[in-house]
Write a protein that holds these residues in place. Structure first.
Motif, PDB file in Angstrom:
ATOM      1  N   SER A 145       2.204 -31.581  14.974  1.00 16.30           N
ATOM      2  CA  SER A 145       2.028 -31.282  13.676  1.00 16.30           C
ATOM      3  C   SER A 145       2.818 -30.347  13.240  1.00 16.30           C
ATOM      4  CB  SER A 145       0.688 -31.197  13.358  1.00 16.30           C
ATOM      5  OG  SER A 145      -0.220 -32.232  13.489  1.00 16.30           O
ATOM      6  N   ARG A 146       3.732 -30.207  12.156  1.00 16.54           N
ATOM      7  CA  ARG A 146       4.544 -28.989  11.719  1.00 16.54           C
ATOM      8  C   ARG A 146       3.989 -28.695  10.204  1.00 16.54           C
ATOM      9  NH1 ARG A 146       9.034 -26.757  13.066  1.00 16.54           N
ATOM     10  NH2 ARG A 146      10.471 -26.043  11.322  1.00 16.54           N
ATOM     11  N   TYR A 147       3.875 -27.530  10.230  1.00 21.31           N
ATOM     12  CA  TYR A 147       3.872 -26.993   8.916  1.00 21.31           C
ATOM     13  C   TYR A 147       4.852 -25.822   8.336  1.00 21.31           C
ATOM     14  CZ  TYR A 147       1.905 -23.606   5.360  1.00 21.31           C
ATOM     15  OH  TYR A 147       2.052 -22.744   4.250  1.00 21.31           O
ATOM     16  N   GLU A 148       5.605 -26.295   7.261  1.00 15.30           N
ATOM     17  CA  GLU A 148       6.636 -25.551   7.010  1.00 15.30           C
ATOM     18  C   GLU A 148       6.420 -24.847   5.724  1.00 15.30           C
ATOM     19  OE1 GLU A 148      11.475 -26.451   7.414  1.00 15.30           O
ATOM     20  OE2 GLU A 148      10.093 -27.676   8.207  1.00 15.30           O
ATOM     21  N   GLY A 149       6.102 -23.416   5.928  1.00 18.17           N
ATOM     22  CA  GLY A 149       5.702 -22.672   4.759  1.00 18.17           C
ATOM     23  C   GLY A 149       6.744 -21.559   4.286  1.00 18.17           C
ATOM     24  N   ASN A 150       7.874 -21.833   5.137  1.00 19.83           N
ATOM     25  CA  ASN A 150       9.155 -20.769   4.945  1.00 19.83           C
ATOM     26  C   ASN A 150      10.362 -21.524   5.406  1.00 19.83           C
ATOM     27  OD1 ASN A 150      10.536 -18.726   4.198  1.00 19.83           O
ATOM     28  ND2 ASN A 150       9.702 -17.327   5.648  1.00 19.83           N
ATOM     29  N   ALA A 189      -4.837 -26.051   9.642  1.00 18.73           N
ATOM     30  CA  ALA A 189      -5.318 -26.338   8.403  1.00 18.73           C
ATOM     31  C   ALA A 189      -5.475 -24.689   7.380  1.00 18.73           C
ATOM     32  CB  ALA A 189      -6.831 -26.918   8.430  1.00 18.73           C
ATOM     33  N   ALA A 190      -5.652 -23.677   8.142  1.00 16.16           N
ATOM     34  CA  ALA A 190      -6.055 -22.581   7.479  1.00 16.16           C
ATOM     35  C   ALA A 190      -4.478 -21.997   7.068  1.00 16.16           C
ATOM     36  CB  ALA A 190      -6.494 -21.314   8.466  1.00 16.16           C
ATOM     37  N   ALA A 191      -3.389 -22.256   7.547  1.00 14.34           N
ATOM     38  CA  ALA A 191      -2.189 -22.066   7.145  1.00 14.34           C
ATOM     39  C   ALA A 191      -1.961 -22.581   6.196  1.00 14.34           C
ATOM     40  CB  ALA A 191      -1.227 -21.935   8.547  1.00 14.34           C
ATOM     41  N   LYS A 204      -3.920 -34.274   3.528  1.00 12.52           N
ATOM     42  CA  LYS A 204      -4.521 -33.476   2.614  1.00 12.52           C
ATOM     43  C   LYS A 204      -3.347 -32.171   2.370  1.00 12.52           C
ATOM     44  CE  LYS A 204      -8.466 -30.313   2.673  1.00 12.52           C
ATOM     45  NZ  LYS A 204      -9.487 -29.622   3.390  1.00 12.52           N
ATOM     46  N   PHE A 205      -2.579 -31.985   3.351  1.00 15.33           N
ATOM     47  CA  PHE A 205      -1.334 -30.972   2.837  1.00 15.33           C
ATOM     48  C   PHE A 205      -0.180 -31.594   3.029  1.00 15.33           C
ATOM     49  CE2 PHE A 205      -5.282 -28.609   4.866  1.00 15.33           C
ATOM     50  CZ  PHE A 205      -5.668 -27.868   3.744  1.00 15.33           C
ATOM     51  N   PRO A 206       0.379 -31.478   1.902  1.00 18.66           N
ATOM     52  CA  PRO A 206       1.954 -32.366   2.097  1.00 18.66           C
ATOM     53  C   PRO A 206       2.857 -31.610   2.779  1.00 18.66           C
ATOM     54  CG  PRO A 206       1.015 -32.278  -0.393  1.00 18.66           C
ATOM     55  CD  PRO A 206       0.064 -31.616   0.544  1.00 18.66           C
ATOM     56  N   ALA A 207       2.586 -30.193   2.985  1.00 15.95           N
ATOM     57  CA  ALA A 207       3.362 -29.318   3.757  1.00 15.95           C
ATOM     58  C   ALA A 207       3.416 -29.556   5.462  1.00 15.95           C
ATOM     59  CB  ALA A 207       3.183 -27.804   3.348  1.00 15.95           C
ATOM     60  N   ILE A 208       2.502 -30.418   5.650  1.00 13.61           N
ATOM     61  CA  ILE A 208       2.195 -30.846   7.089  1.00 13.61           C
ATOM     62  C   ILE A 208       2.812 -32.105   7.515  1.00 13.61           C
ATOM     63  CG2 ILE A 208       0.536 -30.959   9.018  1.00 13.61           C
ATOM     64  CD1 ILE A 208      -1.313 -29.091   7.541  1.00 13.61           C
ATOM     65  N   LYS A 209       3.406 -32.176   8.499  1.00 12.96           N
ATOM     66  CA  LYS A 209       3.872 -33.610   9.017  1.00 12.96           C
ATOM     67  C   LYS A 209       3.631 -33.868   9.997  1.00 12.96           C
ATOM     68  CE  LYS A 209       7.102 -34.186   5.310  1.00 12.96           C
ATOM     69  NZ  LYS A 209       6.328 -33.500   4.369  1.00 12.96           N
ATOM     70  N   SER A 210       2.823 -34.832  10.442  1.00  9.55           N
ATOM     71  CA  SER A 210       2.363 -35.042  12.005  1.00  9.55           C
ATOM     72  C   SER A 210       3.004 -36.383  12.629  1.00  9.55           C
ATOM     73  CB  SER A 210       0.947 -35.294  11.676  1.00  9.55           C
ATOM     74  OG  SER A 210       0.306 -34.198  11.478  1.00  9.55           O
TER      75      SER A 210
END
Ligand code: BES
Ligand code: MN
Ligand code: ZN
Length: 493
Positions: free
Chosen positions: A242-247, A294-296, A204-210
């Motif tokens: 799971s990694r979310y890279e927002g910055n 998910a929220a981030a 759903k969110f390309p910025a998340i890699k699992s």
């Protein structure tokens, strides 16, 4: 559910109900214009005083809504974000009982108040609405379906303000995800299932890699404590990263670890009746960190975040790990398992040491339904937490106060480490006796975190409740998602 907004009271669309806010006294909290005479009867009869959460229902002749309710916001000088959450939660429960779908909310005029900002006002109202407009799909055969509000119009504000509402909706959506995961049967929400949820978020969110480790990989990595707990389970363990890279330009990086025991039977130290019935909740830490992830991503938080979940069932079986046996953790430290029901700290120990070693985070927060002692200490309304870092502790307390997901700091009292001494291994998994059970559990975890800034939040009391409380529904609460989102938002500024 859909929010819309309209500035002009006279231009609002038809709905099934209109809610008119009042301060205690009672005085209208917003200009009423043509409604001024309509609202009078309950006030003249002294049936309505504007106290927080008070509701009076009227059936006006004509107008755009069949029903008008006066809602009390309490004293003007005492207005708070959480007060608004509670009031609008009460209103939504009233509407759901009447099976209404479409309502108009007149916004209180808070400009002159200076106690809260417009954004906070919207947050209080919208969170109160959204967190209450939730129902776990009960598995009854009754024909009647759950009813939800579908359309809420905020009257008295420009449609542009919906830009502020959007992220609130996204976070509420994440709270629903967390609640659903906790509420669903333990036989459905298995370690494999939690892995699929993480993969679903990546899709759903390309910025998340699992990355999901299966049992073979967990064996290869020598996570001996996670493997020990999972020995008796019919479903294989998983280790979710799971990694979310927002910055991406920043090195700052927060690690969230969530306890993912999909059912805690206690193992060979089997839990008795009265303590076992809700133990599908024992993956609440996992559900909370996945919801936060998910929220981030949904709100594009400018943070780097990794969510790690050690997931397994703690089952009773001929193959189950046994009291008295000694296992080697991922860190190399050996642990004598004196009680198979103290399983959460075991899987968290491996998760913390693995993730800290490989990801080198700036700070670490773990969430876990870790100890019954925490429920005894603080009940179902406040989570106790522990931290080795003053700044992190302060930031968490602040986020707790902003979101009313309240925290209370507990001491990592070093002398109590004595209780974890073993003559056969480096550590025992729990101290004998029940004294300070939450503290000794936290001290056990501390052995596996090293020097990094770390906090451990014990959500045993707050993750799951047996009676609804304002906008906290019965069963899964979703506690921690809003807290962590607020925390992340503030550290990103
Ligand atoms: N999952 C439980 C803690 C728990 C209790 C969560 C109540 C939610 C509600 C944990 O694994 C556990 O069993 N802890 C034991 C530790 C003891 C054996 C040292 C406890 O608290 O009794
Ligand atoms: Mn247990
Ligand atoms: Zn447990």
């Amino acid at each position: 559910m859909l929010f819309s907004a309209i500035a002009d009271l006279s231009k609002r669309k038809e709905a099934e109900l209109v809610a008119v806010p009042f301060w205690e006294k009672p005085t209208p909290a917003t200009p009423l214009k043509t409604l001024a005479t309509v609202v009078k009867p309950p006030i003249l009869a002294k049936d309505f005083t504007g106290k927080e959460g008070e509701i009076s229902l009227l059936y006006p002749k004509g107008g755009k809504e069949k029903r008008l309710v006066l809602i009390g916001l309490g004293k003007e000088s005492e207005l708070s974000v959480d007060g608004l959450r509670r009031v609008y939660s009460t209103l939504v429960k009233f509407c759901l009982k009447k099976k209404l779908s479409k309502i108009n909310l007149l916004l209180p005029n808070i400009v002159a108040l200076r106690t809260i900002t417009l954004e906070e006002c919207l947050q209080g109202i919208c969170e109160g609405v959204l967190l209450t407009n939730y129902q776990w799909n009960r598995k009854t055969t009754a024909k009647e379906k759950s009813h939800f509000l579908k359309h809420v119009t905020l009257v008295g504000t420009l449609p542009q303000t919906l830009g502020m509402v959007r992220p609130i909706e996204e976070v509420a959506e994440a709270v629903y995800l967390t609640r659903d995961l906790i509420n669903e049967n333990a036989d459905v929400v298995t370690p494999h299932y939690l892995g699929e949820v993480a993969l679903g978020l990546s899709k759903k969110f390309p910025a998340i890699k699992s990355t999901i480790f299966d049992k073979k990989r967990i064996e290869k990595e020598k996570m001996g404590l996670l493997l020990a707990v999972s020995q008796g389970a019919a479903t294989e363990p998983r280790f979710i990263i799971s990694r979310y890279e927002g910055n991406p330009r920043s090195k700052d990086h927060t690690l969230l670890v969530g306890k993912g025991v999909t059912f805690d039977s206690g193992g060979i130290n089997l839990k008795p009746t009265g303590h076992i019935e809700t133990m599908r909740e024992d993956m609440s830490g996992a559900a909370t960190v996945l919801g936060t992830l998910a929220a981030a991503a949904a709100t594009n938080l400018k943070v780097n975040l990794t969510v790690v979940v050690p997931a397994t069932e703690n089952a009773v079986d001929a193959k189950s790990y046994k009291p008295g046996d000694i296992f080697t953790s991922y860190s190399g430290k050996t642990v004598e398992v004196v009680n198979t029901d103290a399983e959460g700290r075991l899987i968290l120990a491996d998760a913390l040491s693995y993730a800290i070693k490989h990801l080198k985070p700036t700070r670490v927060i773990d969430l876990a339904t870790l100890t019954g002692s925490m429920v005894v200490a603080l009940g179902n309304g406040i989570s106790g937490f522990f931290s080795n870092d003053v700044k992190l502790a302060k930031q968490l307390l602040d986020a707790g106060n902003s979101t009313s997901e309240l925290l209370w700091q507990m001491p990592l009292h070093k002398p109590y480490k004595e209780g974890l001494k073993s003559d056969a291994a480096d550590l025992k998994n729990c101290a004998s006796g029940r004294a300070a059970g939450s503290i000794t559990a936290a001290l056990f975890l501390e052995e596996f975190v090293g020097k990094v800034a770390w906090a451990h939040i014990d959500i045993a009391g707050t993750a799951f409740i047996d009676k609804e409380f304002h906008y906290w529904p019965k069963s899964a609460v979703g506690f921690g998602v809003r807290l962590l989102v607020d925390f992340l938002k503030k550290i990103s500024r």
